[in-house]
Design a protein around this motif. Structure first.
Motif, PDB file in Angstrom:
ATOM      1  N   ALA A 299      -9.649  34.035 -21.278  1.00 54.53           N
ATOM      2  CA  ALA A 299      -8.259  34.426 -21.528  1.00 54.53           C
ATOM      3  C   ALA A 299      -7.981  35.841 -21.019  1.00 54.53           C
TER       4      ALA A 299
ATOM      5  N   LYS B  21      -2.795  41.660 -24.361  1.00 48.85           N
ATOM      6  CA  LYS B  21      -1.936  40.476 -24.465  1.00 48.85           C
ATOM      7  C   LYS B  21      -2.606  39.401 -25.313  1.00 48.85           C
ATOM      8  N   VAL B  22      -3.908  39.216 -25.108  1.00 51.25           N
ATOM      9  CA  VAL B  22      -4.654  38.229 -25.892  1.00 51.25           C
ATOM     10  C   VAL B  22      -4.590  38.609 -27.370  1.00 51.25           C
TER      11      VAL B  22
ATOM     12  N   SER C 232      -5.654  35.369 -17.772  1.00 53.88           N
ATOM     13  CA  SER C 232      -4.337  35.323 -18.422  1.00 53.88           C
ATOM     14  C   SER C 232      -4.000  33.935 -18.972  1.00 53.88           C
ATOM     15  N   THR C 233      -5.012  33.168 -19.352  1.00 54.03           N
ATOM     16  CA  THR C 233      -4.746  31.878 -19.988  1.00 54.03           C
ATOM     17  C   THR C 233      -4.530  32.094 -21.484  1.00 54.03           C
ATOM     18  N   THR C 234      -4.010  31.094 -22.144  1.00 57.25           N
ATOM     19  CA  THR C 234      -3.782  31.182 -23.579  1.00 57.25           C
ATOM     20  C   THR C 234      -5.128  31.233 -24.299  1.00 57.25           C
TER      21      THR C 234
ATOM     22  N   THR D 286      -1.128  37.878 -28.711  1.00 56.78           N
ATOM     23  CA  THR D 286      -0.951  36.432 -28.828  1.00 56.78           C
ATOM     24  C   THR D 286      -1.668  35.898 -30.051  1.00 56.78           C
ATOM     25  N   CYS D 287      -2.833  36.469 -30.347  1.00 53.90           N
ATOM     26  CA  CYS D 287      -3.624  36.031 -31.503  1.00 53.90           C
ATOM     27  C   CYS D 287      -3.092  36.602 -32.820  1.00 53.90           C
TER      28      CYS D 287
ATOM     29  N   CYS E 218      -9.284  33.774 -30.946  1.00 56.68           N
ATOM     30  CA  CYS E 218      -8.458  34.513 -31.903  1.00 56.68           C
ATOM     31  C   CYS E 218      -9.222  34.817 -33.189  1.00 56.68           C
TER      32      CYS E 218
ATOM     33  N   CYS F 139     -13.303  34.901 -25.624  1.00 59.55           N
ATOM     34  CA  CYS F 139     -12.048  35.452 -25.105  1.00 59.55           C
ATOM     35  C   CYS F 139     -12.129  35.835 -23.630  1.00 59.55           C
TER      36      CYS F 139
ATOM     37  N   ASN G 284      -4.575  42.602 -20.099  1.00 59.63           N
ATOM     38  CA  ASN G 284      -4.760  41.213 -20.521  1.00 59.63           C
ATOM     39  C   ASN G 284      -5.433  41.122 -21.885  1.00 59.63           C
TER      40      ASN G 284
ATOM     41  N   SER H 177      -8.015  30.680 -27.010  1.00 60.92           N
ATOM     42  CA  SER H 177      -8.354  29.566 -27.892  1.00 60.92           C
ATOM     43  C   SER H 177      -8.341  30.029 -29.346  1.00 60.92           C
TER      44      SER H 177
END
Length: 95
Positions: free
Chosen positions: A41, A83-84, A45-47, A87-88, A53, A38, A80, A49
């Motif tokens: 990410a 956010k990760v 601030s990338t998506t 997103t996960c 997650c 992680c 961040n 993987s």
């Protein structure tokens, strides 16, 4: 180039700290090095993987412990990182 340096620094920091932070929490092996997928990410601030997650969900019971560790707190509690986690689909626990 600066982001790659930050990601590398984060991975090295996690690796160094793992020796002192390894703790068994029930069936979960609390090991901040498990969150290294992680790092990119979180720092850029990338998506995240799928591996990131998966590891984040696996380490979720350990996040409060990591946030209380002054050496890990800055990275784990960063906007961040949150956010990760969102997103996960694994929002941070309330500690």
């Amino acid at each position: 180039m600066a982001m790659k340096f930050v990601a590398l620094l984060a991975i090295v920091l996690l690796f160094v700290l793992v020796q002192e932070t390894k703790v068994t929490n029930g069936a979960v092996n609390c090991n901040p090095l498990q969150l290294s997928p992680c790092a990119n990410a979180i720092t850029s601030s990338t998506t995240p993987s799928a591996i990131c997650c998966s590891k984040l969900k696996e380490q979720r019971p350990c996040l409060c412990k990591y946030m209380k560790d002054p050496r890990l707190q800055k990275m784990i509690s960063s906007p961040n990182a949150k956010k990760v986690a969102t997103t996960c689909g694994s929002p941070f626990p309330r500690c």
